[in-house]
Design a protein around this motif. Structure first.
Motif, mmCIF file in Angstrom:
data_model
loop_
_atom_site.group_PDB
_atom_site.id
_atom_site.type_symbol
_atom_site.label_atom_id
_atom_site.label_comp_id
_atom_site.label_asym_id
_atom_site.label_seq_id
_atom_site.Cartn_x
_atom_site.Cartn_y
_atom_site.Cartn_z
ATOM 1 N N GLY B 258 17.641 29.836 -14.289
ATOM 2 C CA GLY B 258 17.210 29.768 -15.570
ATOM 3 C C GLY B 258 16.104 30.582 -16.123
ATOM 4 O O GLY B 258 15.853 30.744 -17.079
ATOM 5 N N GLN B 259 15.614 31.264 -15.009
ATOM 6 C CA GLN B 259 14.481 32.114 -15.518
ATOM 7 C C GLN B 259 14.849 33.656 -15.681
ATOM 8 O O GLN B 259 15.280 34.349 -14.868
ATOM 9 C CB GLN B 259 13.551 32.248 -14.470
ATOM 10 C CG GLN B 259 12.398 30.893 -14.754
ATOM 11 C CD GLN B 259 11.231 31.370 -13.916
ATOM 12 O OE1 GLN B 259 10.518 32.330 -13.534
ATOM 13 N NE2 GLN B 259 10.272 30.090 -13.809
ATOM 14 N N LEU B 260 14.788 33.902 -16.980
ATOM 15 C CA LEU B 260 15.303 35.501 -17.395
ATOM 16 C C LEU B 260 14.646 36.304 -16.735
ATOM 17 O O LEU B 260 15.138 37.282 -16.077
ATOM 18 C CB LEU B 260 14.989 35.630 -18.663
ATOM 19 C CG LEU B 260 15.383 36.925 -19.556
ATOM 20 C CD1 LEU B 260 16.706 37.382 -19.033
ATOM 21 C CD2 LEU B 260 14.854 37.224 -20.857
ATOM 22 N N LEU B 264 16.174 39.479 -14.063
ATOM 23 C CA LEU B 264 16.141 40.785 -14.249
ATOM 24 C C LEU B 264 15.282 41.563 -13.185
ATOM 25 O O LEU B 264 15.968 42.514 -12.779
ATOM 26 C CB LEU B 264 15.021 41.107 -15.569
ATOM 27 C CG LEU B 264 15.879 40.544 -16.880
ATOM 28 C CD1 LEU B 264 14.866 40.496 -17.990
ATOM 29 C CD2 LEU B 264 17.057 41.514 -17.122
ATOM 30 N N LYS B 265 14.436 40.937 -12.517
ATOM 31 C CA LYS B 265 13.656 41.469 -11.441
ATOM 32 C C LYS B 265 14.548 41.334 -10.264
ATOM 33 O O LYS B 265 14.235 42.325 -9.362
ATOM 34 C CB LYS B 265 12.018 40.903 -11.498
ATOM 35 C CG LYS B 265 11.416 41.160 -12.612
ATOM 36 C CD LYS B 265 9.759 40.823 -12.393
ATOM 37 C CE LYS B 265 9.772 39.448 -12.656
ATOM 38 N NZ LYS B 265 8.299 39.047 -12.637
ATOM 39 N N VAL B 268 17.127 44.135 -9.914
ATOM 40 C CA VAL B 268 16.486 45.343 -9.609
ATOM 41 C C VAL B 268 16.160 45.358 -8.188
ATOM 42 O O VAL B 268 16.427 46.406 -7.357
ATOM 43 C CB VAL B 268 15.111 45.719 -10.515
ATOM 44 C CG1 VAL B 268 14.371 46.944 -10.058
ATOM 45 C CG2 VAL B 268 15.488 45.779 -11.781
ATOM 46 N N LEU B 289 3.890 37.002 -6.070
ATOM 47 C CA LEU B 289 3.682 36.361 -7.506
ATOM 48 C C LEU B 289 4.883 36.635 -8.429
ATOM 49 O O LEU B 289 4.991 37.257 -9.428
ATOM 50 C CB LEU B 289 2.526 36.570 -8.270
ATOM 51 C CG LEU B 289 1.018 36.480 -7.581
ATOM 52 C CD1 LEU B 289 0.082 37.080 -8.191
ATOM 53 C CD2 LEU B 289 0.928 34.956 -7.093
ATOM 54 N N PRO B 298 2.428 30.809 -10.229
ATOM 55 C CA PRO B 298 3.022 31.906 -9.781
ATOM 56 C C PRO B 298 3.106 31.776 -8.414
ATOM 57 O O PRO B 298 2.412 31.328 -7.649
ATOM 58 C CB PRO B 298 2.276 33.038 -10.161
ATOM 59 C CG PRO B 298 1.436 32.631 -11.130
ATOM 60 C CD PRO B 298 1.071 31.141 -10.857
#
Lengths: 153, 683
Positions: B258-260, B264-265, B268, B289, B298
């Motif tokens: 659920g963490q946008l 995204l990361k 990549v 982190l 983190p």
């Protein structure tokens, strides 16, 4: 083989080479290699920045043993190295959305912010020689009436 | 004049040149690929905005997903209601609507941008305009011509739609070529005289295609096409993201899906890891982190991933590609040893187990990977573009240029009666037949009734055995002076030229009764059935009625034409008459073309003309509605109210399209009832 013949042969070989093109290709290769290195360095900067924020939170919570200042200085040191190579953070937050530099990853309503201003840099953007080295991934303020679209895949 | 090659891709597009050096042109964002994305960007605090294409459109996608169009290529030339359109509707965030078909390219699918409908051709035009503008920026000179690539499985109307998009973008389209053919050119296959049979294995980000191409003496023809529209490298990335999520769940008892920021990361990182595993056996994904876990703050991500583990996870996808390879070979009765080379195209072919799986089928020596798989399609198109002479009006291949022989993507045939079924599709030119044909193809049919005085040949393109499920291309009718006996043989001949023009010949065997009609499939759909009819190949039979129609059109609708159109029509009438008088064939054919273009392409004058023609067979109430629409349009024109003219003109266009579609449906039913005009095929 006489010197004369050797010179003629060398001249002939040199004539066949397009020095301008070779030089341009070499420059391009070197630029691509440097870009690759800079991209890796800004990933390290990402990690350091996350560490710095974490240390700050801990320090603010009263954990005096946390070396927040040291981490902050290392972070600044790395950014200075990058700046020496003409790499600068975009610092998109608070600024109007610029689609040439920012990739929107979500929108969020925020009563205090201007419509389409950048609320948060989820992935930090960097410029190299004023051109995007890595685009910022940002969350922008929704227009009136636009609901929170949440996350995108 | 400058020609480029364009790979108009589903996800990304690219432009390339071959001279002075074979290279992909960078975009203004400094990238080699332009996202095939179009978006409406609304202005702050206003209802207005602008439409943009390419990288910036991509960047706007999450801000306004409903107004951002992705993968328009999946909708090119498609008809609303097709399963492939339904599939896109299910997956897309943007809206897809139905509109009445207006012409050959415009098959009734619309996407909505800011509430306005746009055809897939218009969206592709926007992408191509962006590619052209970026290419001009990179080259420092105007780009005038292009070779554009399409998937080999694209049907005729999809190719025409792509060509129209190129022309609308201000490019003279030298040729539309198949992507695998372009790839083969880039790989330099087929230069020699010897025969090659090449399999192109194209695994992109989201689509997978294989094609088998035959090359003999520099000529290319595509034999077989297979694929999966929803299989590609994105599936491989997701496998790595899944492993990262599993690791975090295991380590921190937290589900990060659920963490946008994390997603995204992670995407990549997954792409980078996939690339690294292409050259090393193991990769360490170490991200300090990397995400925030509630209650912990983190946390780091540490994941070691071996090539074996990764390849095990993607095996189902890889096996699916190999299964499709075998199906492609089987359908051509080929074995792997019959393939001389396998060309690896698309970024996902860099994954070692993909080429290992392909090499296991064909042997490692046949698998070629020496051209950048992301760029080879654009590069191949550029090679062909550079080998075309641009100076003359007729673009001719330069000496030594590759000769491309394409194949028909579908069967071409006619509707005929078989037994008691009047809806039987009889193929005359089979799918995968190389064209231009070396010689015309024909089949023998028989009249269906005693003393039949009209032969009706409805022409279709498709793969269904039922004619009505295929795409109708037109109807050729041959009125006969005397009735035929059901035992009389009637030969129907098809020829298909390099411009994809189909010529239909009907001959009553043993007599001199013969008719030939050319089906020009680039013409508006409303004209079907009234196409150019050439009796005994006499161009005068085309020109004389065109002059009469042009003169009538000028007199009746001249006041609604622009000055330029009016002058050009008058000139064409004069030229046509001179050609008739002087028996000048070339000038006559040219005049016929101009006359027909003017009659059908002169704005509201043509719309009124077509509307009044379409009304003839309409029910009385429809006639009344149409007559009022035409009268309102005339009134708005007289008042010089351009806004009203535009509005009414659009309404009339839609009404005509609906009427024509209805009439076509009625006609189809009527044809089936009275099928004695059709021909019979013997069982």
């Amino acid at each position: 083989m006489s010197d004369k013949h050797l010179t003629a042969d060398v001249d002939k070989i040199l004539e066949g080479l397009d020095f301008a093109r070779l030089s341009a290709a070499r420059d391009e290769k070197s630029r691509a290699e440097k870009k690759d290195l800079l991209l890796r360095l800004i990933e390290v900067a990402d990690s350091l920045r996350a560490l710095k924020n974490h240390c700050r939170e801990l320090a603010e919570a009263g954990h005096d043993e946390v070396p927040y200042n040291s981490v902050k200085l290392i972070c600044r040191q790395l950014l200075a190295v990058l700046e020496g190579e003409d790499v600068r953070p975009m610092k998109a937050a608070g600024h109007p959305l610029d689609l040439a530099l920012h990739e929107v990853v979500a929108v969020r309503p925020e009563s205090d912010a201007e419509e389409d201003s950048v609320l948060e840099e989820v992935v930090f953007g960097y410029l190299w020689n004023d051109q995007p080295l890595r685009r910022a991934k940002v969350i922008v303020c929704a227009a009136d009436g636009v609901e929170d679209l949440g996350e995108v895949s | 004049m400058r020609a480029i090659g364009i790979d108009l891709g589903t996800t990304n597009s690219a432009a390339a040149i071959a001279e002075p050096e074979l290279t992909v042109l960078p975009t203004r964002a400094g990238e080699s690929l332009t996202p095939s994305v179009v978006s409406f960007v609304r202005k702050r605090k206003s209802q207005g905005g602008e439409i943009i294409a390419g990288r910036q459109a991509w960047n706007n996608a999450a801000r306004d997903p409903v107004n951002t169009i992705f993968s328009i290529k999946r909708l090119m030339g498609r008809v609303f209601g097709e399963s492939k359109v339904d599939e896109v509707i299910r997956r897309a965030a943007f809206q897809i609507a139905e509109a009445p078909p207006a012409d050959e390219q415009d098959q009734g699918v619309r996407v909505l941008l800011n509430g306005e409908p746009y055809s897939p051709t218009q969206i592709s035009t926007m992408i191509l305009s962006q590619v052209k503008a970026d290419a001009e920026l990179a080259l420092g000179e105007p780009v005038t011509h292009a070779v554009i690539t399409v998937p080999a499985y694209f049907e005729e109307r999809q190719r025409k739609a792509t060509e129209a998009a190129g022309e609308e973008a201000g490019l003279r389209v030298i040729k539309i070529i198949d992507e695998p053919t372009a790839a083969a050119l880039a790989f330099g296959v087929g230069k020699e005289e010897e025969r090659h049979r090449v399999l192109v294995f194209d695994l992109g980000g989201g689509t997978f295609d294989i094609s088998i191409i035959q090359m003999t003496g520099g000529q290319f023809s595509t034999l077989e096409i297979q694929g999966d529209n929803w299989l590609g490298g994105d599936d491989f990335d997701q496998v790595i993201v899944n492993r990262m999520m599993a690791r975090i769940q295991e380590e921190y008892d937290f589900d990060p899906s659920g963490q946008l920021g994390f997603l995204l990361k992670a995407k990549v990182e997954a792409e980078a890891a996939k690339k690294a595993l292409g050259v090393q056996q193991e990769v360490e994904i170490f991200k300090p982190l990397f995400l925030n876990v509630p209650g912990l703050g983190p946390v780091d991500l540490e994941l070691e991933l071996s090539r074996d583990e990764f390849e095990k996870d993607i095996q189902p996808s890889v096996q699916r590609t190999i299964q499709l390879v075998h199906e492609g070979l089987d359908s051509q009765s080929l074995k792997p040893e019959h393939i001389t080379e396998v060309l690896m195209v698309g970024g996902s072919t860099a994954v070692p187990c993909v080429h290992e799986a392909v090499a296991a089928v064909f042997g490692p020596r046949k698998v070629k990977r020496h051209v950048n798989p992301m760029e080879c399609v654009a590069l191949g198109a550029a090679i062909l573009a550079a080998s075309t002479e641009l100076e003359s009006d007729v673009m001719e291949a330069k000496e030594g240029a590759p000769r491309l022989e394409q194949v028909t993507p579908m069967d071409l045939g006619i509707a005929a009666v078989k037994g008691e079924d009047p809806d039987t599709f009889v193929a005359i030119i089979d799918r995968n037949t190389p064209y231009p044909l070396r010689e015309a193809k024909s089949r023998i049919f028989y009249p269906t009734a005693q003393d039949q005085t009209l032969i009706k040949v409805p022409v279709y393109e498709g793969l269904s055995k039922k004619a009505s499920l295929n795409e109708q291309q037109g109807v050729v009718e041959f009125p006969l002076p005397e009735g035929l006996d059901p035992s009389t043989a009637v030969e129907v001949t098809f020829n298909y030229d390099q411009n994809r023009t189909l010529t239909v010949g009907i001959r009553v065997v043993g007599t001199d009764q013969f008719i030939e009609e050319t089906l020009r499939r680039d013409r508006p759909r409303v004209l079907q059935g009234t196409g150019q009819q050439t009796l005994m190949d006499d161009w005068r039979e085309d020109l004389a009625p065109s002059i009469r129609a042009g003169t009538h059109f000028q007199q009746t609708y001249g006041e609604y034409m622009s000055e330029t159109d009016r002058a050009e029509l008058a000139e064409a009438i004069q030229d046509g008459q001179k050609a008739l008088d002087g028996n000048l064939r070339a000038a006559g054919e040219q005049a016929t073309l101009v006359l027909r273009n003017k009659i059908l392409g002169s704005g509201i004058a043509s719309q009124m003309f077509v509307a009044e023609r379409a009304m003839h067979d309409a029910p009385p109430e429809t006639q009344q509605i149409m007559a009022k629409a035409i009268s309102d349009l005339r009134g708005a024109h007289a008042r010089q109210d351009q806004t009203q003219v535009d509005e009414l003109s659009m309404q009339l266009k839609i009404a005509v399209a609906q009427l024509v579609a209805r009439q076509a449906a009625v006609k189809e039913v009527r044809d089936r009832e009275g099928w004695d005009d059709l021909l019979r095929v013997r069982e």
